[in-house]
Scaffold this motif. Sequence first.
Motif, PDB file in Angstrom:
ATOM      1  N   ASP A 178       0.838  -1.206   0.000  1.00  6.81           N
ATOM      2  CA  ASP A 178       0.000   0.000   0.000  1.00  6.81           C
ATOM      3  C   ASP A 178       0.871   1.254   0.000  1.00  6.81           C
ATOM      4  O   ASP A 178       1.940   1.299   0.636  1.00  6.81           O
ATOM      5  N   GLY A 179       0.392   2.256  -0.709  1.00 10.05           N
ATOM      6  CA  GLY A 179       1.052   3.543  -0.642  1.00 10.05           C
ATOM      7  C   GLY A 179       0.806   4.202   0.711  1.00 10.05           C
ATOM      8  O   GLY A 179      -0.180   3.907   1.397  1.00 10.05           O
ATOM      9  N   MET A 180       1.680   5.125   1.097  1.00 12.54           N
ATOM     10  CA  MET A 180       1.587   5.767   2.412  1.00 12.54           C
ATOM     11  C   MET A 180       0.969   7.157   2.284  1.00 12.54           C
ATOM     12  O   MET A 180       1.247   7.884   1.325  1.00 12.54           O
ATOM     13  N   SER A 181       0.129   7.502   3.217  1.00 14.47           N
ATOM     14  CA  SER A 181      -0.418   8.860   3.288  1.00 14.47           C
ATOM     15  C   SER A 181       0.202   9.539   4.498  1.00 14.47           C
ATOM     16  O   SER A 181      -0.106   9.186   5.646  1.00 14.47           O
ATOM     17  N   SER A 182       1.094  10.488   4.269  1.00 14.04           N
ATOM     18  CA  SER A 182       1.765  11.191   5.366  1.00 14.04           C
ATOM     19  C   SER A 182       2.179  12.580   4.892  1.00 14.04           C
ATOM     20  O   SER A 182       2.151  12.873   3.684  1.00 14.04           O
ATOM     21  N   PHE A 183       2.562  13.417   5.851  1.00  8.30           N
ATOM     22  CA  PHE A 183       2.969  14.791   5.537  1.00  8.30           C
ATOM     23  C   PHE A 183       4.279  15.099   6.235  1.00  8.30           C
ATOM     24  O   PHE A 183       4.582  14.562   7.318  1.00  8.30           O
ATOM     25  N   ARG A 184       5.033  15.971   5.596  1.00  7.06           N
ATOM     26  CA  ARG A 184       6.318  16.366   6.148  1.00  7.06           C
ATOM     27  C   ARG A 184       6.076  17.212   7.394  1.00  7.06           C
ATOM     28  O   ARG A 184       5.396  18.239   7.348  1.00  7.06           O
ATOM     29  N   SER A 193      -2.041  21.705  -7.843  1.00  2.83           N
ATOM     30  CA  SER A 193      -2.402  23.074  -7.470  1.00  2.83           C
ATOM     31  C   SER A 193      -3.816  23.141  -6.912  1.00  2.83           C
ATOM     32  O   SER A 193      -4.145  24.008  -6.106  1.00  2.83           O
ATOM     33  N   ALA A 194      -4.661  22.224  -7.316  1.00  8.27           N
ATOM     34  CA  ALA A 194      -6.042  22.206  -6.825  1.00  8.27           C
ATOM     35  C   ALA A 194      -6.169  21.470  -5.506  1.00  8.27           C
ATOM     36  O   ALA A 194      -7.100  21.702  -4.734  1.00  8.27           O
ATOM     37  N   ASN A 195      -5.254  20.534  -5.245  1.00 10.27           N
ATOM     38  CA  ASN A 195      -5.301  19.759  -4.004  1.00 10.27           C
ATOM     39  C   ASN A 195      -3.885  19.704  -3.432  1.00 10.27           C
ATOM     40  O   ASN A 195      -3.098  18.825  -3.781  1.00 10.27           O
ATOM     41  N   ARG A 196      -3.600  20.658  -2.552  1.00  9.58           N
ATOM     42  CA  ARG A 196      -2.244  20.766  -2.017  1.00  9.58           C
ATOM     43  C   ARG A 196      -1.978  19.795  -0.861  1.00  9.58           C
ATOM     44  O   ARG A 196      -0.835  19.601  -0.465  1.00  9.58           O
ATOM     45  N   ALA A 197      -3.038  19.245  -0.322  1.00 10.18           N
ATOM     46  CA  ALA A 197      -2.865  18.351   0.830  1.00 10.18           C
ATOM     47  C   ALA A 197      -3.699  17.092   0.656  1.00 10.18           C
ATOM     48  O   ALA A 197      -4.667  16.857   1.391  1.00 10.18           O
ATOM     49  N   PRO A 198      -3.368  16.264  -0.348  1.00  5.29           N
ATOM     50  CA  PRO A 198      -4.137  15.023  -0.541  1.00  5.29           C
ATOM     51  C   PRO A 198      -3.933  14.076   0.637  1.00  5.29           C
ATOM     52  O   PRO A 198      -2.794  13.835   1.061  1.00  5.29           O
ATOM     53  N   THR A 199      -5.023  13.573   1.153  1.00  5.08           N
ATOM     54  CA  THR A 199      -4.939  12.680   2.314  1.00  5.08           C
ATOM     55  C   THR A 199      -4.997  11.205   1.927  1.00  5.08           C
ATOM     56  O   THR A 199      -4.890  10.341   2.789  1.00  5.08           O
ATOM     57  N   PHE A 200      -5.198  10.940   0.660  1.00  2.00           N
ATOM     58  CA  PHE A 200      -5.380   9.543   0.261  1.00  2.00           C
ATOM     59  C   PHE A 200      -4.157   9.000  -0.465  1.00  2.00           C
ATOM     60  O   PHE A 200      -3.363   9.742  -1.048  1.00  2.00           O
ATOM     61  N   ALA A 201      -4.034   7.697  -0.419  1.00  2.00           N
ATOM     62  CA  ALA A 201      -2.995   6.970  -1.152  1.00  2.00           C
ATOM     63  C   ALA A 201      -3.625   5.705  -1.717  1.00  2.00           C
ATOM     64  O   ALA A 201      -4.669   5.249  -1.250  1.00  2.00           O
ATOM     65  N   GLU A 202      -2.988   5.160  -2.738  1.00  3.61           N
ATOM     66  CA  GLU A 202      -3.520   3.943  -3.363  1.00  3.61           C
ATOM     67  C   GLU A 202      -3.166   2.710  -2.534  1.00  3.61           C
ATOM     68  O   GLU A 202      -2.083   2.642  -1.933  1.00  3.61           O
TER      69      GLU A 202
END
Length: 423
Positions: free
Chosen positions: A17-23, A132-141
């Motif tokens: 699974d891809g990871m959903s995280s933020f710096r 540019s439309a979604n700067r903070a995507p919370t989802f991953a594949e």
Amino acid sequence: MFIDRARVFVSAGDGGDGMSSFRREKYVPNGGPSGGDGGKGADVILKADKNINTLVDFRYKRQFKAPAGENGQSGNKYGRGAEPMIIPVPLGTVVKEEATGKVFCDLTQDGQTFTIAKGGRGGRGNAHFHSSANRAPTFAEKGEPGEEHWLQLELKVLADVGLLGYPSVGKSSILRKVSAAQPEVAAYHFTTLTPVLGVVSLPGERSFVMADIPGLIEGASEGVGLGHNFLRHVERTNILIHVLDVSGMEGRDPKEDFDAINEELKKYSEKLSRKMQVVALNKIDLVQDEETIPNVRKYFEDKGYEVYCINALSGEGLPELMERAYYWVENYEPDPESTDDTVMYEAKPDVEFVITRGDDAAFYIKGDRIERLVAMTNLDDDQSLRRFQQIWRYMELDKKLREKGCKDGDEVVIGDQTFTFQD
């Protein structure tokens, strides 16, 4: 134990699974998405191995599940891909899809490999969906599911020369005499129930592989007796030595036996009926009169066959027969008229999906692309679900479901997920 058929299930590894995280660092309060991709799932690979001569191992282990890839990690770290699962099989193994009978591969060379099930690709981390439309995507594949198949494995022995003939005509005795193989020899029919291979060594460091194949009877082309278990192994040989009991001690006529067996070969496969045959008249020591052998020999020579008179017990005539067999092995030329009637499996690109109505009144959508999309979508995440709905509309699934009669409240099944249609 000689096993020449097996039914197995293979499943390649799912992608990680891809990871959903933020710096998140000091002085960087609004870091961007940093989720890494998942690793690729392991492939399942079949590999021909000359040191294996039976499918007996598949009698005790029938299911093979390859490992999945590792999940992605934060900091744009990719998950590790899984190492492929390699399954050794004997030379001469034909691999078929159980459901359709289509042939995936025919492994005849040592070291030859075939990827029978491909591992799923890793899901993309949320860093891939930054825009540019979604700067903070919370989802991953999620990782792509690996391929899986129920398979039929069939082993066809690889031999240069095959010993052909009715039960108890002396095929096993010949092989014991000219090689180190030790097939069972007894005074009853079908003593040999499985093919036995032996290496025939000749002066001058020459050799070839000869197979003692279970005896054939009338009706074998329809599965009578050992039937297809016998005929399948004959297909691999380059030439055949047709062994006949010329003594008539068991009330058999060598001419009738010869014609009956060749008729079975023809019914099973035209290709088999055209194989090169050398006639070996065995048990010459038991012949009671002086006219039988010359008459039988002339009968086959008039048909264009080479004839050798032998005694499998004493070895009389066997050196000359083996020398001639080696000559034909060395000068073997494939039949130009023979055609391979095997249906090879060909993967076709999935460009469409199919909508059908099930017995339970639900609508089923089948197609690699849409099924893969559903499997890799995290339906519990709102952003991921909205992306899925956008793709759904782009593929015009609503329109095509209405054309099939789908109405508000009907169930729609894709893969292992069930949705409720809302018009």
